[in-house]
Write an enzyme that holds these catalytic residues in place. Structure first.
Site, short mmCIF file in Angstrom:
data_model
loop_
_atom_site.label_atom_id
_atom_site.label_comp_id
_atom_site.label_asym_id
_atom_site.label_seq_id
_atom_site.Cartn_x
_atom_site.Cartn_y
_atom_site.Cartn_z
N GLY A 17 0.70 -1.37 0.08
CA GLY A 17 -0.04 0.15 0.09
C GLY A 17 0.99 1.24 0.00
O GLY A 17 1.98 1.10 0.31
N ASP A 133 -4.60 9.35 15.65
CA ASP A 133 -5.12 9.02 14.31
C ASP A 133 -5.53 7.49 14.42
O ASP A 133 -5.54 6.79 13.60
CB ASP A 133 -4.26 9.19 13.35
CG ASP A 133 -4.75 9.30 11.75
OD1 ASP A 133 -5.89 9.33 11.82
OD2 ASP A 133 -4.16 8.97 10.68
#
Length: 487
Positions: A17, A133
């Site tokens: 990714g 996050d």
């Protein structure tokens, strides 16, 4: 700089990714005969000392925590071209985001996963680290040691984490809308561990309801009737906009969640589902957009109490493609875009990602492709200094800074850094955030979104549809849209 074949003694096999600032590769430690994940800083950030330091700091923090509930770092180094990398645990069963693509988990399973995530956050908080996050794509799933059906949940990505010695200093907005606490959208909002409590509440909500919480903050039981009322109350308290009213810590949230649950079965977690299961110079994202964004960094992402977002929830508060079908969508671009059209193959996964970023009337991969064709003819090197617009989506750097990964917590990109990998997903974030303002506006929702990208949501609302000035543009988008929709 090409695709690396090795990082130190680790062989690199394939890309897992990538984002705007780093890529993650599947590698192999041949000496120990073990797969590893290798995170490499993107080449266009390699010369930025501040970005390099943040990248290395993430590895240091993960190593410092040294918990099996977090991704563990084994090694760090530099490629021959100078890019830093670090070697970490490989999550062979993907991310929680991919798991949630199939919808909500069974209640007992969802609560068990939530408790594991809570324990991982507690490990961070015990060392004075605030993650900032927490979201499904930052929760990884790995086979348990020894094989079998067991799984291990691991928290990853401390790229915007803050430690105790930095929590009292000036903080910039950071986090992922839909999951970030309201104070995180403010400059010097001084987020403490209660910001992570909010993130845990949003994650737990998503696990139970199959979608992140919307602005209305409805109880998860409205989407999943099997959720007990006591669990509703615990989760909603974690999502309180006023942090003084939230659970004071991850530990308190975890205890309350356990007490509210009459039974959490202890069977192993099931297998992961199969992989298939203007912008402008202040024109465009426009003058109106920039005026709104520049109204102050504290309000720029103005997420409000429920955190409706740029990444996950749609105009109706429902889950987005990234939190639902979108995790699988990019694996099958031809499902979303006409196979024989002129949409470049190399950009199709990014276009699908942007077009399924949230569930919103009019938004689709075909619309993103049509807008890119109208904006640049798919030219990734477009440069229009007169309008201060660059790249395949014609972004202005001072505007893109708000929609890049990490938002204002990361540097403003230079024109040469506005790659398709950065600018195409940013379109999805932008349209999902501002598009909610267009609910109820007459006309074709897709063309209203396209016009909004050229001007502002306010102008489209005031005009009750596409403003006259932008009709030639939306007519062009409409023609391409017909060409790109799958038959």
């Amino acid at each position: 700089m090409g695709t690396p074949s090795a990082a130190g003694r680790y062989r690199i096999d394939r890309l897992l990714g990538s984002g705007g600032f780093a890529s993650v590769w599947l590698g192999r430690d041949e000496e120990l005969d073990s797969p590893v994940a290798i995170k490499i800083l993107a080449e266009h950030w390699a010369l930025r000392a501040d970005v390099r330091e943040r990248f290395v700091q993430e590895a240091r923090l993960l190593r410092q925590v040294d918990s099996h509930r977090l991704v563990q770092v084994f090694d760090i180094g530099e490629l021959d071209d100078g890019r830093p990398y670090f070697v970490m645990t490989y999550a062979d069963r993907g991310t929680l985001e991919e798991r949630l693509a199939a919808g909500a988990l069974p209640v007992n399973e969802a609560l068990r996963v939530a408790r594991e995530i809570v324990r991982g956050v507690q490990d961070l908080h015990d060392l004075g680290i605030v993650h900032r996050d927490l979201k499904p794509s930052n929760v990884l799933v790995r086979s348990a040691p020894g094989g079998g059906d067991g799984e291990r949940i691991m928290i990853s990505d401390l790229g915007v984490a803050r430690t105790g010695d930095r929590l009292s200093s000036l903080t910039l907005p950071a986090g992922s809308p839909g999951y970030m606490a309201p104070e995180q959208s403010q400059v010097d909002g001084a987020p403490d561990r209660r910001a992570d409590v909010y993130g845990l509440g949003a994650l737990t909500y998503h696990l139970l309801a199959g979608e992140p919480p919307g602005q209305a903050r409805r109880p998860p039981s409205e989407s999943q009737p099997a959720v007990p009322a006591a669990v509703d109350a615990v989760v909603l308290r974690a999502l309180e906009p006023d942090r003084e009213r939230r659970w004071p810590s991850a530990a308190e949230f975890g205890r309350a969640l356990s007490q509210a649950t009459s039974k959490i079965d202890t069977d192993p977690l099931p297998e992961a589902p199969p992989a298939g299961a203007g912008r402008g110079a202040l024109r465009g994202l426009g003058r109106g957009r920039v005026a709104a964004l520049a109204a102050g960094a504290a309000a720029v992402i103005a997420l409000g109490a429920g955190g409706a977002y740029w990444a996950f929830a749609g105009s109706d508060g429902s889950s987005g493609g990234r939190g639902a079908a979108g995790a699988r969508a990019a694996n099958d671009p031809d499902r979303w875009l006409r196979a024989e059209s002129d949409v470049p193959r190399q950009y199709r996964p990014l276009i699908v990602q942007a077009g399924t970023w949230c569930r919103m009337d009019g938004l689709s991969p075909a619309l993103i492709a049509a807008m890119l064709k109208a904006e640049s003819g798919f030219d990734p090197h477009l440069s229009d200094p007169r309008m201060d617009e660059y790249g395949i989506a014609r972004w202005t750097p001072k505007v893109l800074v708000f929609w890049q990964p990490g938002g204002l917590n990361n540097p403003e990109p230079k024109p040469a850094q506005i790659t398709p990998e950065l600018s195409i997903p940013a379109m999805g974030r932008y349209l999902c955030y501002w598009g909610k303002d267009l609910k109820g506006v007459p006309g074709d929702p897709a063309l209203n979104l396209a016009a909004m990208y050229r001007t502002s949501s306010k102008r489209v609302v005031q005009s009750r549809g596409v403003p006259a000035k932008y009709r030639p543009y939306t007519e062009k988008v409409a023609r391409y849209l017909r060409d790109y929709r799958p038959r």
